[in-house]
Enzyme design. Structure first.
Site, PDB file in Angstrom:
ATOM      1  N   ASN A   1     -12.434  -1.217  -1.002  1.00 58.64           N
ATOM      2  CA  ASN A   1     -11.790  -1.822   0.163  1.00 58.64           C
ATOM      3  C   ASN A   1     -12.487  -1.346   1.428  1.00 58.64           C
ATOM      4  O   ASN A   1     -12.830  -0.165   1.548  1.00 58.64           O
ATOM      5  CB  ASN A   1     -10.313  -1.383   0.216  1.00 58.64           C
ATOM      6  CG  ASN A   1      -9.643  -1.733   1.535  1.00 58.64           C
ATOM      7  OD1 ASN A   1      -9.363  -2.904   1.798  1.00 58.64           O
ATOM      8  ND2 ASN A   1      -9.396  -0.727   2.372  1.00 58.64           N
ATOM      9  N   GLU A   2     -12.709  -2.262   2.347  1.00 58.13           N
ATOM     10  CA  GLU A   2     -13.313  -1.905   3.645  1.00 58.13           C
ATOM     11  C   GLU A   2     -14.423  -0.876   3.455  1.00 58.13           C
ATOM     12  O   GLU A   2     -14.407   0.213   4.055  1.00 58.13           O
ATOM     13  CB  GLU A   2     -12.237  -1.440   4.640  1.00 58.13           C
ATOM     14  CG  GLU A   2     -11.272  -2.558   4.966  1.00 58.13           C
ATOM     15  CD  GLU A   2     -10.387  -2.323   6.188  1.00 58.13           C
ATOM     16  OE1 GLU A   2     -10.349  -1.202   6.717  1.00 58.13           O
ATOM     17  OE2 GLU A   2      -9.720  -3.295   6.610  1.00 58.13           O
TER      18      GLU A   2
ATOM     19  N   GLU B   1      -6.230  -9.106   3.910  1.00 55.62           N
ATOM     20  CA  GLU B   1      -5.392  -8.405   4.896  1.00 55.62           C
ATOM     21  C   GLU B   1      -5.367  -9.239   6.155  1.00 55.62           C
ATOM     22  O   GLU B   1      -6.426  -9.509   6.748  1.00 55.62           O
ATOM     23  CB  GLU B   1      -5.951  -7.005   5.203  1.00 55.62           C
ATOM     24  CG  GLU B   1      -5.817  -6.050   4.029  1.00 55.62           C
ATOM     25  CD  GLU B   1      -6.205  -4.616   4.363  1.00 55.62           C
ATOM     26  OE1 GLU B   1      -6.115  -4.217   5.544  1.00 55.62           O
ATOM     27  OE2 GLU B   1      -6.598  -3.904   3.425  1.00 55.62           O
TER      28      GLU B   1
ATOM     29  N   GLU C   1       0.846  -1.197   0.000  1.00 55.59           N
ATOM     30  CA  GLU C   1       0.000   0.000   0.000  1.00 55.59           C
ATOM     31  C   GLU C   1       0.882   1.249   0.000  1.00 55.59           C
ATOM     32  O   GLU C   1       2.016   1.224   0.493  1.00 55.59           O
ATOM     33  CB  GLU C   1      -0.899  -0.019   1.254  1.00 55.59           C
ATOM     34  CG  GLU C   1      -1.847   1.172   1.334  1.00 55.59           C
ATOM     35  CD  GLU C   1      -2.952   0.989   2.368  1.00 55.59           C
ATOM     36  OE1 GLU C   1      -2.897   0.019   3.155  1.00 55.59           O
ATOM     37  OE2 GLU C   1      -3.882   1.826   2.371  1.00 55.59           O
TER      38      GLU C   1
ATOM     39  N   TYR D   1      -7.032  -8.934  11.584  1.00 55.50           N
ATOM     40  CA  TYR D   1      -5.694  -8.674  12.127  1.00 55.50           C
ATOM     41  C   TYR D   1      -5.561  -9.298  13.508  1.00 55.50           C
ATOM     42  O   TYR D   1      -6.532  -9.359  14.271  1.00 55.50           O
ATOM     43  CB  TYR D   1      -5.451  -7.164  12.232  1.00 55.50           C
ATOM     44  CG  TYR D   1      -5.157  -6.527  10.884  1.00 55.50           C
ATOM     45  CD1 TYR D   1      -3.878  -6.556  10.356  1.00 55.50           C
ATOM     46  CD2 TYR D   1      -6.155  -5.917  10.142  1.00 55.50           C
ATOM     47  CE1 TYR D   1      -3.587  -5.982   9.120  1.00 55.50           C
ATOM     48  CE2 TYR D   1      -5.882  -5.339   8.909  1.00 55.50           C
ATOM     49  CZ  TYR D   1      -4.592  -5.379   8.408  1.00 55.50           C
ATOM     50  OH  TYR D   1      -4.310  -4.825   7.188  1.00 55.50           O
TER      51      TYR D   1
HETATM   52  O1  AHR Z   1      -3.122  -2.500   6.210  1.00 58.54           O
HETATM   53  C1  AHR Z   1      -3.398  -1.269   6.789  1.00 58.54           C
HETATM   54  C2  AHR Z   1      -4.863  -0.872   6.671  1.00 58.54           C
HETATM   55  O2  AHR Z   1      -5.652  -1.752   7.400  1.00 58.54           O
HETATM   56  C3  AHR Z   1      -5.462  -0.923   5.296  1.00 58.54           C
HETATM   57  O3  AHR Z   1      -5.200   0.210   4.554  1.00 58.54           O
HETATM   58  C4  AHR Z   1      -6.917  -1.036   5.584  1.00 58.54           C
HETATM   59  O4  AHR Z   1      -7.615  -1.715   4.573  1.00 58.54           O
HETATM   60  C5  AHR Z   1      -6.965  -1.763   6.917  1.00 58.54           C
HETATM   61  O5  AHR Z   1      -7.791  -1.128   7.798  1.00 58.54           O
END
Ligand code: AHR
Length: 507
Positions: free
Chosen positions: A175-176, A307, A28, A251
């Site tokens: 995205n998101e 992600e 990114e 995450y």
């Molecule tokens: O990976 C960092 C960020 O995490 C990304 O830009 C986003 O999609 C997520 O919230």
């Protein structure tokens, strides 16, 4: 007495193929991932090809990285691709409002990204802008990249020096969308995704795999809404559906969002809490897959975790918006546990992308902003040790263990994790011992095929927070000697907090 485990592997009963795309990556425009990480510009003293760092390319080529997602992330939904083509000196700047509020000069754009993919031997996964873009802008980008012959976008591409179209297999539609990608409701986004997907055309032989922006964590309702939106599956008009895959993001963050904990300074309790969070990925994959099964029992739509990885507080003294963190043995074991879960769900999970490849979150590579020195992280080694799983047939592993379950707060954690696959007359078995202090004896009961040669490798370190720097690169892969199959059983001794791979020649 040390804990022990027995695992039965039927080497002749092959399961679903583990897509190589489960070993995908993510780059990114965030902090020093692109600028300083992948790209230093043509005038840099660091050896480069068109500005792309050759040392980074060489290190990543050793991982066989199958695909690279770009330009975000949150950045994707404020990126306007036309700002990143043409002579670099004439490209307009913008402010990267998500990440550090810094100026982005657009020197790394479409042509640079495609050149990077070619150098890496990776397939491009481009994430288009839904949040602040238009359908026409996205449609034009697809045409610019993939159309042959003559058209407005083809003429523009040729004017910018690229005669032939590129192949772009993977296309992200925002995205998101529930957050930084536009703060939409699931239904609103599902309608938008269908509209955008409609105009992301297949030009010539380029067949897009359109990927809808999916859920956060365990938001199964979001997945269900998207599955209802893909409903033309199998019908004559849209035989491939409006989109072919959908994502979710997860995450590993053991602490609260406001204080995620330090990458380097943590207690053993923090370590186990991290592993509980890492192991939870399996529950989430299974949960999203179960929803998808209701609408798509033939598994035509792919689930994509584009992600994943650890997210710690940034290293002290670094820009909070740059998400730069160190990477220890703990991160490596988070990765190995994820891969075992990925392998077990290879029937539905078709792609995964670690966040992110260089200098951001759970990176493979860290580069020094001053000297430019490159460091391979412990996580890098897990990707390298596991690479033979790519496109291999998964093998079911049945485990019976004694004493490998421990209570962590209100959760139970199995400190033994294992998965296996076979390809080209070989099998690869990955074994993780999460116990912080004790080694683990594992008997692998290998059935169905005779085994010839056996080779083992191990990644471990004295401390859970062991990590690599430009001056100390001690966290590295070692050979694991003395392995032999006796009466169909291979005994493997795994040190505490270690990751082992065993490669078997099948006779
Ligand atoms: O990976 C960092 C960020 O995490 C990304 O830009 C986003 O999609 C997520 O919230």
């Amino acid at each position: 007495m040390n804990a022990s485990a027995k695992a039965i592997i039927n080497l002749d009963v092959e399961g679903p193929v583990i897509s190589r795309h489960l070993y995908g990556h993510f780059a990114e425009h965030l902090g020093r991932c692109i600028y300083g990480g992948f790209y230093v510009g043509e005038d840099s003293d660091i050896p480069n090809a068109g500005g792309i760092r050759l040392d980074v390319v060489e290190a990543l080529r050793a991982l066989n990285i199958p695909n690279l997602r770009w330009p975000g992330g949150c950045f994707a939904d404020e990126y306007h691709w036309m700002d990143g083509i043409g002579p670099r000196s004439e490209r307009p700047s913008m402010v990267n409002t998500h990440w550090g509020n810094v100026e982005e000069n657009n020197h790394f754009g479409t042509h640079e990204f495609m050149a990077l993919c070619e150098l890496l031997g990776a397939e491009p996964y481009i994430n288009g802008n839904v949040g602040s873009g238009t359908v026409k802008e996205m449609s034009d980008w697809v045409e610019y990249l993939t159309r042959d012959g003559d058209s407005p976008m083809v003429r523009l591409r040729k004017a910018n020096g690229r005669e032939e179209p590129w192949t772009v297999p993977f296309w992200g539609i925002g995205n998101e969308a529930w957050g930084c990608g536009g703060n939409m409701s699931a239904q609103h986004y599902a309608d938008e995704a269908r509209r955008y997907a409609t105009y992301c055309r297949d030009h010539g032989d380029n067949k897009l795999y359109r990927i809808a922006a999916g859920a956060s964590n365990d938001d199964y309702a979001w997945t269900e809404t998207l599955m209802k939106a893909v409903n033309c599956l199998g019908c004559a008009k849209e035989p491939r559906g409006y989109f072919q895959g959908l994502t979710f993001h997860y995450y590993t963050v053991p602490g609260p969002w406001s204080d995620k904990g330090s990458a380097l300074e943590f207690e053993v309790d923090d370590y186990y809490a991290t592993m509980v969070k890492a192991a939870r990925v399996e529950e989430l994959i299974a949960g999203h897959a179960a929803v998808m099964d209701c609408y798509d029992p033939k598994k035509k739509v792919g689930l994509i975790l584009d992600e994943w990885g650890t997210w710690w507080n940034v290293e002290p003294g670094t820009n909070p918006g740059f998400l730069y963190q160190q990477n220890t043995m703990r991160d490596a074991l988070v990765a190995s546990v994820h891969f075992d879960a990925f392998h077990r769900h290879a029937d539905r999970l078709v792609m995964a992308n670690i966040a992110q490849t260089v200098n951001v979150l759970q990176a493979m590579i860290l580069t020094d902003p001053d000297s430019g020195a490159l460091v391979l992280t412990p996580t890098y080694h897990v990707f390298e040790m596991n690479k033979a799983h790519q496109d291999a047939a998964s093998l079911r592993v049945d485990v019976a263990s004694e004493g490998t379950t421990r209570t962590v707060g209100e959760d139970e954690l199995d400190t033994f994790s294992v998965s296996a696959s076979t390809k080209d007359g070989r099998a690869l078995v990955s074994l993780t011992n999460l116990d912080a202090d004790s080694p683990l004896e594992v008997d692998l009961d290998l059935r169905g095929r005779a085994v010839g040669g056996v080779r083992g490798r191990v990644l471990t370190a004295d401390a859970l927070n062991a990590h690599n720097t430009a001056d100390a690169t001690g966290v590295a892969v070692q050979d694991l000697d003395g392995l032999a199959v006796e009466n169909g059983v291979l005994r493997v001794s795994i040190p505490a907090h270690a990751f082992v791979t065993v490669e078997l020649d099948l006779v």
